[in-house]
Motif scaffolding. Sequence first.
Motif, PDB file in Angstrom:
ATOM      1  N   ASN A 201      -5.890  -7.787  10.500  1.00  4.68           N
ATOM      2  CA  ASN A 201      -7.188  -7.400   9.868  1.00  4.68           C
ATOM      3  C   ASN A 201      -8.120  -8.706   9.714  1.00  4.68           C
ATOM      4  OD1 ASN A 201      -6.813  -4.645  10.009  1.00  4.68           O
ATOM      5  ND2 ASN A 201      -5.597  -4.704   8.207  1.00  4.68           N
TER       6      ASN A 201
ATOM      7  N   PHE B   2      -5.895 -10.728   7.452  1.00  2.00           N
ATOM      8  CA  PHE B   2      -4.979  -9.705   6.444  1.00  2.00           C
ATOM      9  C   PHE B   2      -3.838  -9.596   7.658  1.00  2.00           C
ATOM     10  CE2 PHE B   2      -5.191  -5.280   4.706  1.00  2.00           C
ATOM     11  CZ  PHE B   2      -3.968  -4.997   4.931  1.00  2.00           C
TER      12      PHE B   2
ATOM     13  N   GLY C 156      -8.103  -5.659   2.598  1.00  2.00           N
ATOM     14  CA  GLY C 156      -7.631  -4.425   2.247  1.00  2.00           C
ATOM     15  C   GLY C 156      -8.080  -3.705   1.310  1.00  2.00           C
ATOM     16  N   ASP C 157      -8.357  -2.281   1.457  1.00  2.00           N
ATOM     17  CA  ASP C 157      -8.786  -1.164   0.381  1.00  2.00           C
ATOM     18  C   ASP C 157      -7.788  -0.231   0.383  1.00  2.00           C
ATOM     19  OD1 ASP C 157     -10.054   0.476  -1.337  1.00  2.00           O
ATOM     20  OD2 ASP C 157     -12.024   0.222  -0.222  1.00  2.00           O
ATOM     21  N   PRO C 158      -7.041  -0.122  -0.376  1.00  2.00           N
ATOM     22  CA  PRO C 158      -7.006  -0.525  -2.119  1.00  2.00           C
ATOM     23  C   PRO C 158      -6.463  -1.861  -2.288  1.00  2.00           C
ATOM     24  CG  PRO C 158      -5.619   1.142  -2.105  1.00  2.00           C
ATOM     25  CD  PRO C 158      -5.855   0.862  -0.501  1.00  2.00           C
ATOM     26  N   GLU C 159      -6.019  -2.812  -1.512  1.00  2.00           N
ATOM     27  CA  GLU C 159      -5.304  -4.180  -1.934  1.00  2.00           C
ATOM     28  C   GLU C 159      -6.224  -4.805  -2.796  1.00  2.00           C
ATOM     29  OE1 GLU C 159      -5.116  -2.663   1.124  1.00  2.00           O
ATOM     30  OE2 GLU C 159      -3.114  -3.038   2.079  1.00  2.00           O
TER      31      GLU C 159
ATOM     32  N   LYS D  73       0.568   4.842   1.896  1.00  2.00           N
ATOM     33  CA  LYS D  73      -0.494   5.490   2.876  1.00  2.00           C
ATOM     34  C   LYS D  73      -0.505   7.012   2.550  1.00  2.00           C
ATOM     35  CE  LYS D  73      -2.011   2.118   5.302  1.00  2.00           C
ATOM     36  NZ  LYS D  73      -2.264   1.105   6.163  1.00  2.00           N
TER      37      LYS D  73
ATOM     38  N   GLY E  89      -6.374   6.566   3.562  1.00  2.00           N
ATOM     39  CA  GLY E  89      -6.754   5.139   3.837  1.00  2.00           C
ATOM     40  C   GLY E  89      -5.812   4.322   2.630  1.00  2.00           C
TER      41      GLY E  89
ATOM     42  N   ASP F 276       0.922  -1.211  -0.012  1.00  2.00           N
ATOM     43  CA  ASP F 276      -0.111   0.046  -0.052  1.00  2.00           C
ATOM     44  C   ASP F 276       0.815   1.317  -0.100  1.00  2.00           C
ATOM     45  OD1 ASP F 276      -2.274   1.639   0.303  1.00  2.00           O
ATOM     46  OD2 ASP F 276      -2.873   0.946   2.253  1.00  2.00           O
TER      47      ASP F 276
ATOM     48  N   ARG G 176     -10.606  -8.588   7.489  1.00  2.00           N
ATOM     49  CA  ARG G 176     -11.217  -8.396   6.030  1.00  2.00           C
ATOM     50  C   ARG G 176     -10.088  -8.106   5.080  1.00  2.00           C
ATOM     51  NH1 ARG G 176      -8.898  -3.692   5.853  1.00  2.00           N
ATOM     52  NH2 ARG G 176      -8.282  -2.671   7.879  1.00  2.00           N
TER      53      ARG G 176
END
Length: 415
Positions: free
Chosen positions: A285, A269, A289-292, A214, A226, A212, A287
């Motif tokens: 995490n 994650f 990832g966003d934007p992964e 950041k 994000g 990512d 869930r």
Amino acid sequence: MKLLLIGAGGREHAIAWKLAKNEKVEKIYVAPGNGGTALENKCENINITDIDELVSFAKENDIYLTVVGPEEPLINGIVDKFKKASLKIFGPEQKAAMLEGSKSFSKEFMQKYGVKTAGYKEFYDHLKALEYLNQSEYPLVVKADGLAAGKGVSICFTKKEAEDAIYSFMVDDIFNGAGKKIIIEDFLEGIEASIISIVDGNTIVPFISAKDHKQIFDGGKGPNTGGMGVIAPNPFVTEEVLKDFNDNILIPTLTGIKEERFDYRGIIFFGIMITKRGVELLEYNVRMGDPETQSLLSLMESDLLDLIEASLENRLESFPIEWTNGTCVNVVLASKGYPGDYEKGKIITINEEVKNNVFVAGGKIQDGDLVTSGGRVLSVVGIAETPELAKKEAYNKIQSVKFEGMYYRNDIGEI
Ligand code: AMP
Ligand code: GLY
């Protein structure tokens, strides 16, 4: 077969796009969804967020499977409620979701099972936390125990900064309870990587690694966001790093999940730091990832619904995930001013030839137009054989997308 997808971001647009490719899927309801899922093949947005109402919706509409995008409903126990109602759902039960929902719970879990991570101390009392600062080395990291909309981590370079963080988290209570308890953690220096994985009762299967970006400005400068873009695979995740991750993080985590008897069939994650002393875990995490996700699902060749079903039926061990050979670069297009104040309601145009490579995060339909409604508006993905070509591909595609005040970094994927 009808599916229900929970969430409203770019991650959920990518999940919906990928699930829609399965021929057996006839309809995907997205709750609440966004302007991207509103326009996506087979998708329909529904304006429901309450968990009990979602349970009723799934029953009444003969939903075959529910997929949960964000952490919040997981931490609030959506999986437990769906299961109680005999509804099929993909995600960890509430107890396991606390691996993301509580920093102190997850650090305790890491220590108990020998997952390599930074040293830390936990505090309920701000006076004790302040006292601890006298004997600390800097920088150090102050973290709110609970969910704080991505703002609950403060890297403190001086004692004064740490005192300010402790006062605002614990005394001023800026996170409405989530910072009443904190942890103070040793600072880790290195390169971060996201290793998003799928888990069932027996196995954890990592996806391709991702990196990512950041900060808002080129060169990693300016305030955190994000996430402004992704390169996958992460060029720093070598075979050696993967082995270290497997031995010191993945395997002990799996042991912990089994020993704690978590009902965990979902996504795990691992946010890792590659340091000089090896790989350490920053956080779990529960869930994607966003934007992964926009990059990973663009690279995934296997069918996502089949993969999810393999997890639900504890068959991951014999489900090889297939990936496109090459690299995916995902550049986030943001509204000018983000992560501070920005304007909304700007009309977005996306040329037909790139539609398959553009995911909507902060966009909604207004009077028949797709308009901006958030800070991070779109993700544009480019896939190619090499990182350089993937980067070129993504930046070329951006030329086919427009909205007033569009801002993006120019160095996503540069090493
Ligand atoms: P977390 O939510 O715990 O992953 O923290 C958010 C971000 O803060 C991470 O992605 C890192 O960039 C940074 N961070 C968290 N913990 C540490 C640490 N112990 N040392 C250095 N950076 C950290
Ligand atoms: N992009 C980082 C995250 O989703 O947590």
